[in-house]
Write a protein that holds these residues in place. Sequence first.
Motif, PDB file in Angstrom:
ATOM      1  N   ALA A 187      -1.777  -5.641   6.330  1.00 11.10           N
ATOM      2  CA  ALA A 187      -2.251  -5.955   8.359  1.00 11.10           C
ATOM      3  C   ALA A 187      -0.734  -6.629   9.181  1.00 11.10           C
ATOM      4  CB  ALA A 187      -3.032  -5.493   8.591  1.00 11.10           C
ATOM      5  N   ASN A 188      -0.761  -6.389  10.002  1.00 13.90           N
ATOM      6  CA  ASN A 188       0.451  -7.078  11.448  1.00 13.90           C
ATOM      7  C   ASN A 188       1.622  -8.553  10.436  1.00 13.90           C
ATOM      8  OD1 ASN A 188      -1.334  -5.894  12.846  1.00 13.90           O
ATOM      9  ND2 ASN A 188      -2.932  -7.293  12.201  1.00 13.90           N
ATOM     10  N   THR A 225       3.458  13.304   6.370  1.00 15.46           N
ATOM     11  CA  THR A 225       4.256  11.240   7.079  1.00 15.46           C
ATOM     12  C   THR A 225       4.989  10.908   6.195  1.00 15.46           C
ATOM     13  OG1 THR A 225       1.546  11.998   8.536  1.00 15.46           O
ATOM     14  CG2 THR A 225       2.848   9.935   7.499  1.00 15.46           C
ATOM     15  N   TRP A 250       5.713   7.789   4.348  1.00 16.02           N
ATOM     16  CA  TRP A 250       5.026   6.265   5.011  1.00 16.02           C
ATOM     17  C   TRP A 250       6.293   5.564   3.657  1.00 16.02           C
ATOM     18  CZ3 TRP A 250       0.582   4.778   6.385  1.00 16.02           C
ATOM     19  CH2 TRP A 250      -0.792   6.191   6.394  1.00 16.02           C
ATOM     20  N   ASN A 289       5.688  -0.326   8.674  1.00 13.13           N
ATOM     21  CA  ASN A 289       5.101  -0.102  10.450  1.00 13.13           C
ATOM     22  C   ASN A 289       3.584  -0.204  10.182  1.00 13.13           C
ATOM     23  OD1 ASN A 289       4.065   2.092   8.414  1.00 13.13           O
ATOM     24  ND2 ASN A 289       3.271   3.704  10.015  1.00 13.13           N
ATOM     25  N   ASN A 290       3.360  -1.408   9.530  1.00 13.89           N
ATOM     26  CA  ASN A 290       1.782  -2.071   9.171  1.00 13.89           C
ATOM     27  C   ASN A 290       1.690  -2.889  10.483  1.00 13.89           C
ATOM     28  OD1 ASN A 290       3.306  -4.605   9.122  1.00 13.89           O
ATOM     29  ND2 ASN A 290       2.563  -4.874   7.089  1.00 13.89           N
ATOM     30  N   SER A 291       2.368  -3.256  11.322  1.00 13.08           N
ATOM     31  CA  SER A 291       1.799  -3.962  13.001  1.00 13.08           C
ATOM     32  C   SER A 291       0.763  -2.600  13.892  1.00 13.08           C
ATOM     33  CB  SER A 291       2.899  -4.289  13.512  1.00 13.08           C
ATOM     34  OG  SER A 291       4.198  -3.419  13.329  1.00 13.08           O
ATOM     35  N   LYS A 292       0.968  -1.213  13.193  1.00  6.18           N
ATOM     36  CA  LYS A 292       1.360  -0.743  14.741  1.00  6.18           C
ATOM     37  C   LYS A 292      -0.313   0.347  13.611  1.00  6.18           C
ATOM     38  CE  LYS A 292       6.049   1.020  15.683  1.00  6.18           C
ATOM     39  NZ  LYS A 292       6.402   2.594  15.475  1.00  6.18           N
ATOM     40  N   ALA A 293      -1.013   1.195  14.756  1.00  7.33           N
ATOM     41  CA  ALA A 293      -1.985   1.801  14.337  1.00  7.33           C
ATOM     42  C   ALA A 293      -2.086   2.695  13.210  1.00  7.33           C
ATOM     43  CB  ALA A 293      -2.689   2.873  15.502  1.00  7.33           C
ATOM     44  N   ILE A 294      -2.399   3.205  11.935  1.00  7.31           N
ATOM     45  CA  ILE A 294      -1.689   3.953  10.562  1.00  7.31           C
ATOM     46  C   ILE A 294      -3.102   5.323  10.917  1.00  7.31           C
ATOM     47  CG2 ILE A 294      -0.107   2.314  10.054  1.00  7.31           C
ATOM     48  CD1 ILE A 294      -2.229   2.099   7.669  1.00  7.31           C
ATOM     49  N   TYR A 295      -2.170   6.266  10.230  1.00  2.00           N
ATOM     50  CA  TYR A 295      -3.159   7.371   9.986  1.00  2.00           C
ATOM     51  C   TYR A 295      -4.540   7.122   8.616  1.00  2.00           C
ATOM     52  CZ  TYR A 295      -0.409  10.782  11.703  1.00  2.00           C
ATOM     53  OH  TYR A 295       0.218  11.441  13.467  1.00  2.00           O
TER      54      TYR A 295
END
Length: 164
Positions: A47-48, A124, A126, A152-158
């Motif tokens: 993440a991030n 979705t 990915w 997109n691992n720096s955003k809120a994800i499903y």
Amino acid sequence: MMLLRESSATVSAVTAFIYREARFQDEHQYEAWEKLWTDDGIYWVPANGADIDPEREMSIIYDNRSRIALRVKQLMSGKHFTQTPQSNLRRLVSNIELADEQPGADIAVASNSLIYESSLRDDTLWAARNDYRLRYIDGELRMAYKKVTLVNNSKAIYTLSFLV
């Protein structure tokens, strides 16, 4: 990653392995996917960013071999409600690159993937860069390490309730 002057047999074996792993994931063949791992395997979805320390910072997934087995059991239990019904998945794998091999060492491989997920929630996409370390065990390739860096691992994800 230094590109390898590899044999066509190595490239073919690695490419076939990566494609087979993707098919097992897309078709929810969890037991077959689990058998692709070495006993010391690590499955990591940071993440991030891509270059975090998973021992000190949060990850989306950071599984050792026993946790991989537990994840598979949970997915097969029928009690994984975010996958009831199961998502329809298809992934495209491209840009498979092998790194310079050292005799007796794991084979470092990288690839891109785009996963299409269709679920009750929505459709979705990915996108990710995948880094692998593959190892021959009894003449068969196995995963010793897989790192999936979502774009997109720096955003809120499903909820990731399937294998990436």
